[in-house]
Design a protein around this motif. Structure first.
Motif, PDB file in Angstrom:
ATOM      1  N   GLN A 236      -8.162  -2.638   3.193  1.00  0.00           N
ATOM      2  CA  GLN A 236      -8.477  -2.168   4.549  1.00  0.00           C
ATOM      3  C   GLN A 236      -9.482  -3.088   5.240  1.00  0.00           C
ATOM      4  O   GLN A 236      -9.329  -3.421   6.424  1.00  0.00           O
ATOM      5  CB  GLN A 236      -9.008  -0.742   4.498  1.00  0.00           C
TER       6      GLN A 236
ATOM      7  N   THR B   6       0.874   5.221   0.874  1.00  0.00           N
ATOM      8  CA  THR B   6       0.108   6.213   1.626  1.00  0.00           C
ATOM      9  C   THR B   6       0.053   7.533   0.856  1.00  0.00           C
ATOM     10  O   THR B   6       0.717   7.704  -0.172  1.00  0.00           O
ATOM     11  CB  THR B   6       0.744   6.455   3.003  1.00  0.00           C
TER      12      THR B   6
ATOM     13  N   ILE C 295       0.861  -1.195   0.000  1.00  0.00           N
ATOM     14  CA  ILE C 295       0.000   0.000   0.000  1.00  0.00           C
ATOM     15  C   ILE C 295       0.892   1.238   0.000  1.00  0.00           C
ATOM     16  O   ILE C 295       1.893   1.305   0.707  1.00  0.00           O
ATOM     17  CB  ILE C 295      -0.912   0.018   1.249  1.00  0.00           C
TER      18      ILE C 295
ATOM     19  N   VAL D 138      -8.153  -0.100  -2.402  1.00  0.00           N
ATOM     20  CA  VAL D 138      -7.711   0.268  -1.058  1.00  0.00           C
ATOM     21  C   VAL D 138      -8.741  -0.182  -0.024  1.00  0.00           C
ATOM     22  O   VAL D 138      -8.395  -0.712   1.043  1.00  0.00           O
ATOM     23  CB  VAL D 138      -7.477   1.790  -0.964  1.00  0.00           C
ATOM     24  N   ALA D 139     -10.016  -0.003  -0.339  1.00  0.00           N
ATOM     25  CA  ALA D 139     -11.082  -0.389   0.595  1.00  0.00           C
ATOM     26  C   ALA D 139     -11.070  -1.894   0.854  1.00  0.00           C
ATOM     27  O   ALA D 139     -11.303  -2.345   1.981  1.00  0.00           O
ATOM     28  CB  ALA D 139     -12.439   0.034   0.036  1.00  0.00           C
TER      29      ALA D 139
ATOM     30  N   LYS E 199      -8.741  -5.502   8.546  1.00  0.00           N
ATOM     31  CA  LYS E 199      -9.567  -5.393   9.754  1.00  0.00           C
ATOM     32  C   LYS E 199     -10.094  -6.754  10.182  1.00  0.00           C
ATOM     33  O   LYS E 199     -10.240  -7.031  11.383  1.00  0.00           O
ATOM     34  CB  LYS E 199     -10.717  -4.424   9.498  1.00  0.00           C
TER      35      LYS E 199
ATOM     36  N   LEU F 290      -2.660   2.459   8.110  1.00  0.00           N
ATOM     37  CA  LEU F 290      -3.440   1.980   6.970  1.00  0.00           C
ATOM     38  C   LEU F 290      -4.576   2.937   6.627  1.00  0.00           C
ATOM     39  O   LEU F 290      -5.042   2.969   5.480  1.00  0.00           O
ATOM     40  CB  LEU F 290      -3.988   0.579   7.259  1.00  0.00           C
ATOM     41  N   ALA F 291      -5.019   3.718   7.596  1.00  0.00           N
ATOM     42  CA  ALA F 291      -6.086   4.693   7.339  1.00  0.00           C
ATOM     43  C   ALA F 291      -5.620   5.779   6.370  1.00  0.00           C
ATOM     44  O   ALA F 291      -6.437   6.472   5.758  1.00  0.00           O
ATOM     45  CB  ALA F 291      -6.542   5.323   8.653  1.00  0.00           C
TER      46      ALA F 291
ATOM     47  N   ALA G  41      -3.982   5.117   3.654  1.00  0.00           N
ATOM     48  CA  ALA G  41      -3.733   4.442   2.374  1.00  0.00           C
ATOM     49  C   ALA G  41      -4.294   5.240   1.204  1.00  0.00           C
ATOM     50  O   ALA G  41      -5.379   5.827   1.289  1.00  0.00           O
ATOM     51  CB  ALA G  41      -4.349   3.050   2.398  1.00  0.00           C
TER      52      ALA G  41
ATOM     53  N   GLU H 131      -3.147   0.010  12.163  1.00  0.00           N
ATOM     54  CA  GLU H 131      -4.474   0.477  11.756  1.00  0.00           C
ATOM     55  C   GLU H 131      -4.463   1.975  11.465  1.00  0.00           C
ATOM     56  O   GLU H 131      -5.102   2.440  10.509  1.00  0.00           O
ATOM     57  CB  GLU H 131      -5.496   0.142  12.844  1.00  0.00           C
TER      58      GLU H 131
END
Length: 343
Positions: free
Chosen positions: A202, A147, A145, A198-199, A206, A254-255, A257, A251
């Protein structure tokens, strides 16, 4: 008025005698001029690579992790094995070229042809191996990923082992459309869409609490880093390796990303610093072009040997001249191999 002195040795020759520096013919001297100028070009490329690596040493990819593939051994971690084999084959082709030149000095047409043929085979294997290595480098294996700030995030399990995106990414019902000029968005055109959004990455992350994020930053076991609460205390025990974040820090990271990266190209690189991929494509590609050119020249010389062209001339100097070029190409690879793969 000046006078022109012509000796018996120079008659009928373009490179007049009495003027052969260090007993080198015109052709060999010109080959040496080319080799020196080309050596300066490669020196500039490698110096630029060394400067860039020193400047971005903390985010530079680890060669053992990037070049760890071996043909017909899928899934086996073989760091540098295939690159070492490629290097051995190219160096061995220099040996066969030396033998071809020596056979030419003794006017042994058959042996010259055999050793030239072996040199050509070695060059073809090397070029093919380099193409195979490029394919794996471009395709990638694990994915990562990127950012919004351009950092590269990789994924590992709770033992520090790399995890592929396909092993955990979720499949979401979303409409993913590639921006292209025919859709009237030429200003935002993009390359082929990655396998996952990306979603999806993520959501998959999770759903797998055992996963962690490994950054591109090189971790050094200093007291300051050991006290950093964003780093995983157990997995960051080795003296030098990429930093692994705690689950909470993973986490949060990754937010941020922005894009899913698979493999490497001139814009993005899943292995780390973008400059690494740029230099890899340019320098190894430039060297590969030299090897390919050398193979073509060797093939031409090989057929001339078979046809007896040099046998009629009573001289195999052309074999010697192309041998100088081939040895230069092999020597350059030793430096490229050292800079890219060993240091």
């Amino acid at each position: 008025m000046g006078s022109t002195v012509t000796t018996a040795k120079s008659e009928g020759k373009t490179w007049g005698g009495g003027n052969e520096p260090m007993n080198a013919s015109y052709g060999k001297l010109m080959m040496w001029f080319f080799i020196v100028s080309d050596a300066l070009t490669f020196s500039g490329f490698l110096a630029a690579y060394g400067l860039s690596r020193f400047k971005f040493i903390e985010t530079w990819p680890l060669p053992d992790e990037v070049f760890n593939h071996f043909p017909f051994m899928h899934g086996v971690n073989a760091p540098m094995y295939y690159v070492a084999l490629m290097t051995f084959i190219l160096i061995f082709s220099s040996v066969t070229m030396v033998l071809a030149v020596d056979a030419g000095h003794h006017l042994k047409k058959g042996k010259v042809a055999i050793y030239m043929f072996l040199t050509i085979i070695g060059g073809l294997i090397f070029v093919g191996s380099q193409a195979w290595e490029w394919k794996n480098f471009i395709k990638g294996e694990y994915g990562a990923i990127e950012t919004q700030g351009g950092s590269i995030l990789q994924f590992v399990d709770n033992t520090g082992k790399r995890v592929k995106l396909e092993q955990f990414a979720a499949i979401l019902a979303e409409d993913r459309v590639q921006d292209t000029r025919d859709k009237g968005v030429w200003f935002a055109s993009e390359s082929a869409l990655p396998s996952f959004s990306v979603a999806e990455v993520q959501a998959g992350f999770k759903a797998h609490p055992e996963l962690l994020i490994r950054t591109e930053v090189l971790y050094e076991a200093t007291e300051a880093n050991k006290s950093d609460k964003t780093l995983h205390p157990t997995l960051n025990s080795k003296p030098k390796h990429k930093s692994i974040l705690t689950r909470e820090a993973s986490e949060d990271m990754l937010a941020k990303a922005h894009y899913v990266v698979e493999g490497a190209n001139l814009k993005r690189n899943e292995y780390g610093s973008k400059l690494f991929a740029d230099f890899f494509f340019f320098i190894t590609g430039f060297h590969g072009f030299h090897v390919f050119s050398g193979v073509i020249i060797n093939i031409i010389i090989f057929f001339n040997v078979i046809l007896g062209t040099y046998e009629k001339r009573k001289s195999y100097e052309m074999v010697e001249k192309v041998g100088l070029y081939w040895h230069f190409v092999d020597l350059v690879w030793v430096f490229v191999f050292t800079f890219f793969y060993l240091v």
